[in-house]
Scaffold this motif. Sequence first.
Motif, short mmCIF file in Angstrom:
data_model
loop_
_atom_site.label_atom_id
_atom_site.label_comp_id
_atom_site.label_asym_id
_atom_site.label_seq_id
_atom_site.Cartn_x
_atom_site.Cartn_y
_atom_site.Cartn_z
N ILE A 98 16.69 -10.88 12.91
CA ILE A 98 15.66 -10.73 12.33
C ILE A 98 14.07 -10.71 12.11
N VAL A 99 14.20 -12.22 12.61
CA VAL A 99 12.78 -12.73 12.74
C VAL A 99 11.84 -12.35 13.17
N ILE A 100 12.58 -11.35 14.26
CA ILE A 100 11.63 -10.77 15.37
C ILE A 100 11.35 -9.30 15.11
N ALA A 101 12.25 -8.90 14.54
CA ALA A 101 12.07 -7.54 14.00
C ALA A 101 11.26 -7.12 12.35
N LEU A 102 11.15 -8.91 11.76
CA LEU A 102 10.61 -8.56 10.60
C LEU A 102 8.49 -8.87 11.11
N LEU A 103 8.54 -9.67 12.47
CA LEU A 103 7.63 -10.43 12.91
C LEU A 103 7.32 -8.40 13.23
N ALA A 104 7.66 -7.90 14.20
CA ALA A 104 7.31 -6.87 14.39
C ALA A 104 6.71 -5.83 13.30
N ALA A 105 7.45 -6.12 12.71
CA ALA A 105 6.92 -4.62 11.07
C ALA A 105 6.06 -5.20 10.49
N ALA A 106 5.53 -6.26 10.44
CA ALA A 106 4.57 -6.63 9.22
C ALA A 106 3.53 -6.59 9.44
N PRO A 107 2.55 -5.92 10.99
CA PRO A 107 1.49 -4.71 10.38
C PRO A 107 1.24 -4.05 10.08
N ARG A 108 2.80 -3.25 10.59
CA ARG A 108 2.49 -2.12 9.75
C ARG A 108 3.12 -1.87 8.00
N LEU A 109 3.62 -3.02 8.06
CA LEU A 109 4.11 -2.72 6.20
C LEU A 109 2.76 -3.45 5.53
N LEU A 110 2.15 -4.63 6.03
CA LEU A 110 0.66 -4.66 5.10
C LEU A 110 -0.39 -3.55 5.45
N ARG A 111 -0.87 -3.34 6.48
CA ARG A 111 -1.63 -2.19 6.20
C ARG A 111 -1.57 -1.62 5.23
N ARG A 112 -2.83 -0.62 4.83
CA ARG A 112 -2.63 -0.15 3.90
C ARG A 112 -2.27 1.52 4.59
N PRO A 113 -1.36 2.47 3.56
CA PRO A 113 -1.88 3.74 4.06
C PRO A 113 -3.12 4.14 4.12
N ARG A 114 -3.29 5.41 5.20
CA ARG A 114 -4.41 6.06 5.58
C ARG A 114 -4.36 7.23 4.84
N TYR A 115 -5.60 7.44 4.91
CA TYR A 115 -5.90 8.36 3.83
C TYR A 115 -5.74 9.90 5.21
N ARG A 116 -4.93 10.94 4.31
CA ARG A 116 -5.05 11.84 5.43
C ARG A 116 -4.74 13.17 4.54
N PRO A 117 -5.85 13.94 5.71
CA PRO A 117 -6.83 14.69 4.46
C PRO A 117 -5.98 16.17 4.48
N GLY A 118 -5.64 16.50 3.00
CA GLY A 118 -4.74 17.72 2.69
C GLY A 118 -4.18 16.97 1.50
N THR A 119 -4.05 16.14 1.18
CA THR A 119 -3.09 14.90 0.99
C THR A 119 -3.74 14.97 -0.60
N PRO A 120 -3.16 15.24 -1.84
CA PRO A 120 -3.76 14.65 -3.52
C PRO A 120 -4.66 13.59 -3.20
N TRP A 121 -5.26 13.14 -3.72
CA TRP A 121 -5.85 12.42 -4.59
C TRP A 121 -5.57 11.09 -5.38
N PRO A 122 -4.77 10.26 -5.93
CA PRO A 122 -3.99 10.26 -6.94
C PRO A 122 -5.54 9.00 -7.30
N TYR A 123 -6.69 8.39 -7.22
CA TYR A 123 -7.21 7.43 -7.90
C TYR A 123 -7.32 7.69 -9.02
N ASP A 124 -8.26 7.49 -9.13
CA ASP A 124 -9.41 6.97 -10.55
C ASP A 124 -10.58 6.64 -9.77
N PRO A 125 -11.95 7.31 -9.82
CA PRO A 125 -12.94 7.45 -9.65
C PRO A 125 -13.67 6.36 -9.36
N LEU A 126 -14.62 6.15 -7.91
CA LEU A 126 -14.33 4.74 -7.63
C LEU A 126 -16.42 4.97 -7.51
N TRP A 127 -17.23 4.69 -8.01
CA TRP A 127 -18.54 5.00 -7.46
C TRP A 127 -19.83 3.37 -7.60
#
Lengths: 154, 142
Positions: A98-127
């Motif tokens: 379990i510890v090894i699995a968590l350590l291996a998966a931690a970077p992916r879990l903490l990473r923010r989802p990458r923008y994918r072209p074609g997907t909706p943009w649900p965020y408020d505008p940022l200026w």
Amino acid sequence: MRYRSSGAPYGGWRTADPYPGVVRYRRGVTLPLRRRRFRLGSGLVGVGGLAVSAVGLVGLAWSTPALADDSGGVSNLDPTSTGEILLRLVLVPLAFVIVIALLAAAPRLLRRPRYRPGTPWPYDPLWFAGPARPEAAIARARPARGTGGASAEW
Amino acid sequence: MPSGEAFTDGQQREITRAVTTASAETGLHFSIFVGNPEGSPRDYAERLHAALGRKAAQAVLVLVAPGGRHLEVVTGPEASRRIPDRACALAGLSMRAAFAGGDLCGGIVTGVRMLAETAGARAIAGGGAHGGSAHAALGSRH
């Protein structure tokens, strides 16, 4: 539509910037795990691996006394040692897994989802470097002539 | 949904730094809008540009609409003399390539730097007479 501007931060604070007209801001602390998507495929593989490991270790634990039985069918195993064997052969390796699995998966879990072209943009505008009051400024804005620029799509 | 979730703190700092540096080096006002436009992206970008008020003449506004996959660069009359439409289109090409690869932050930073370098080079050369009222078309738009 809500706007967030470097000149009018929502839910944050701002500090003076060395350059006029540009104000930096910082928003409140967010938990990056809040928007994590659980990937079903990798999750199933992980759970399946853990289950197979656990079953194998339990089977090994139960078969160990029989493999070690060389007394002609008369068991000399202390019945209270089964729990201890389970603890050593199942729980401890399971904890490591379990510890090894968590350590291996931690970077992916903490990473923010990458923008994918074609997907909706649900965020408020940022200026960035926008006006202090974006809504009011846009409402009274009258586009002027003589502007240049370019347009693109991707 | 809070807007801040679109970018990490580090990405926001990176974009802010690029905008700040570009504005300081060129004397122009760089502004980046990331969001969904209301109506036509070009018209909305020009409204946003006009919303910058007194800075609009020297302003360079970049509108990035990730949902509709639109990119608009609007330069004010003074800014367009230092950043010709062809340079805007070139920066747009670079930004578009990054956006298509999913790198919004990198594309914005790269585009701002390219626009700033163009403006700076023009200023050192004594100011160019390029630009104009028309905006260059890139891709299938305008």
